[in-house]
Design a protein around this motif. Structure first.
Motif, PDB file in Angstrom:
ATOM      1  N   THR A  94       0.830  -1.207   0.000  1.00  0.00           N
ATOM      2  CA  THR A  94       0.000   0.000   0.000  1.00  0.00           C
ATOM      3  C   THR A  94       0.860   1.251   0.000  1.00  0.00           C
ATOM      4  O   THR A  94       0.523   2.261  -0.658  1.00  0.00           O
ATOM      5  N   LEU A  95       1.979   1.219   0.719  1.00  0.00           N
ATOM      6  CA  LEU A  95       2.882   2.361   0.715  1.00  0.00           C
ATOM      7  C   LEU A  95       3.441   2.624  -0.684  1.00  0.00           C
ATOM      8  O   LEU A  95       3.575   3.775  -1.109  1.00  0.00           O
ATOM      9  N   PHE A  96       3.748   1.547  -1.407  1.00  0.00           N
ATOM     10  CA  PHE A  96       4.225   1.712  -2.784  1.00  0.00           C
ATOM     11  C   PHE A  96       3.128   2.311  -3.664  1.00  0.00           C
ATOM     12  O   PHE A  96       3.383   3.202  -4.471  1.00  0.00           O
ATOM     13  N   THR A  97       1.904   1.805  -3.525  1.00  0.00           N
ATOM     14  CA  THR A  97       0.815   2.323  -4.360  1.00  0.00           C
ATOM     15  C   THR A  97       0.502   3.778  -4.045  1.00  0.00           C
ATOM     16  O   THR A  97       0.048   4.520  -4.924  1.00  0.00           O
ATOM     17  N   MET A  98       0.747   4.208  -2.825  1.00  0.00           N
ATOM     18  CA  MET A  98       0.520   5.615  -2.477  1.00  0.00           C
ATOM     19  C   MET A  98       1.454   6.547  -3.231  1.00  0.00           C
ATOM     20  O   MET A  98       1.183   7.744  -3.356  1.00  0.00           O
ATOM     21  N   GLY A  99       2.545   5.970  -3.758  1.00  0.00           N
ATOM     22  CA  GLY A  99       3.447   6.778  -4.557  1.00  0.00           C
ATOM     23  C   GLY A  99       2.809   7.315  -5.826  1.00  0.00           C
ATOM     24  O   GLY A  99       3.267   8.313  -6.394  1.00  0.00           O
ATOM     25  N   LEU A 100       1.722   6.671  -6.285  1.00  0.00           N
ATOM     26  CA  LEU A 100       1.010   7.161  -7.464  1.00  0.00           C
ATOM     27  C   LEU A 100       0.335   8.499  -7.196  1.00  0.00           C
ATOM     28  O   LEU A 100       0.076   9.269  -8.129  1.00  0.00           O
ATOM     29  N   MET A 101       0.036   8.789  -5.937  1.00  0.00           N
ATOM     30  CA  MET A 101      -0.637  10.033  -5.578  1.00  0.00           C
ATOM     31  C   MET A 101       0.340  11.132  -5.195  1.00  0.00           C
ATOM     32  O   MET A 101      -0.077  12.216  -4.796  1.00  0.00           O
ATOM     33  N   PHE A 102       1.628  10.864  -5.299  1.00  0.00           N
ATOM     34  CA  PHE A 102       2.649  11.813  -4.853  1.00  0.00           C
ATOM     35  C   PHE A 102       3.164  12.602  -6.057  1.00  0.00           C
ATOM     36  O   PHE A 102       3.896  12.060  -6.880  1.00  0.00           O
ATOM     37  N   PRO A 103       2.790  13.863  -6.213  1.00  0.00           N
ATOM     38  CA  PRO A 103       3.234  14.635  -7.385  1.00  0.00           C
ATOM     39  C   PRO A 103       4.709  14.994  -7.291  1.00  0.00           C
ATOM     40  O   PRO A 103       5.231  15.275  -6.205  1.00  0.00           O
ATOM     41  N   PHE A 104       5.349  15.008  -8.462  1.00  0.00           N
ATOM     42  CA  PHE A 104       6.783  15.303  -8.478  1.00  0.00           C
ATOM     43  C   PHE A 104       7.068  16.728  -8.022  1.00  0.00           C
ATOM     44  O   PHE A 104       8.097  16.992  -7.397  1.00  0.00           O
TER      45      PHE A 104
END
Length: 262
Positions: A94-104
């Motif tokens: 889940t922590l990895f998938t949350m990276g999709l919501m993290f804008p550069f």
């Protein structure tokens, strides 16, 4: 619907190609007509430039290195998430998938400070490593879904034949996962090729500039010569379009693999 969508995408590209064969004077007098006469010097002049090919080489090197790194790391991580049961597995995934919501853009300043502290500014690793890190979430999600489709009986048979976990991963799982590996590789290459903000942040010297930065600099230098700018834009798109067209079947096959059972 497909015809309408295709026209919306193809007409601007065709307009850019034809505009590159015009002079700026022609473009202002006849913006939508065919070139008369055809001016090929816009394209040949750019193709004869060593700076253009240096930018292409830089973008190719960074894109390929990013793809290799993100696929290698993601394949191992996805294998662990898909085939091993351990405490905290779903939480970590889940922590990895949350990276999709993290804008550069949110990470731009701390990332710049970190790269400067590590001495990676004006270094291709300063672009390759962050690009690979930001590509991990999507790649792990795709590969994990594919790896979970591999029957457990196949792994049991490999174990009975004396194949360990890594041997199963290397000899059996990866060859079977070629469609998915091809998909994530295409996505990584195209994303890296189109990345503008990160190379602009890392490279202050022109030695390692990539194609998107080159387009911006060329547009600023030849802002009065619109036809030449169109020609540069077209040539900058050609490598990515050619690669995508060649890998299109692999991309579609990888995205649909495992979607049905039978």
């Amino acid at each position: 619907m497909l015809i309408v969508v295709g026209a919306v995408m193809a007409v601007p590209l065709l307009y850019a190609v034809l505009s590159g064969f015009k002079s700026t004077d022609q473009l202002s007098r006849n913006p939508v007509g065919l070139p008369d006469p055809w001016v090929g010097s816009n394209y040949t002049g750019i193709l004869a430039s060593a700076d253009f090919w240096r930018l292409v080489g830089n973008s190719t090197f960074i894109a390929v290195a990013t793809a290799l790194l993100v696929v290698a790391v993601s394949a191992l991580a996805a294998f662990s998430f898909a085939r091993f049961a351990f405490r905290g597995r779903e939480l970590l995934f889940t922590l990895f998938t949350m990276g999709l919501m993290f804008p550069f853009a949110v990470a731009a300043l701390p990332l710049f400070l970190l790269l400067r502290a590590m001495g990676l500014l004006d270094n291709p690793l300063g672009v390759i490593l962050p690009q690979a890190a930001f590509g991990l979430p999507m790649t792990i999600i795709i590969l994990r879904g594919f790896f979970r489709q591999i029957p457990g009986e196949l792994e049991e048979a490999a174990t009975l034949d004396g194949c360990g976990p890594f041997g199963f991963f290397w000899r059996i799982l990866l060859p079977m996962a070629r469609p998915a590996l091809g998909t994530v590789s295409v996505l990584a290459v195209v994303t890296s090729w189109n990345n503008f903000f990160l190379p602009l942040l890392v490279f202050t010297e022109s030695t390692w500039w990539t194609i998107p930065i080159g387009v911006q600099q060329f547009q600023g230098q030849y802002s009065a010569d619109t036809a030449r700018v169109f020609a540069y834009l077209v040539l900058a798109m050609v490598p990515a379009l050619a690669f995508y067209s060649v890998a299109e079947r692999q991309l579609v096959g990888g995205l649909t693999a495992g979607a049905t059972k039978g």
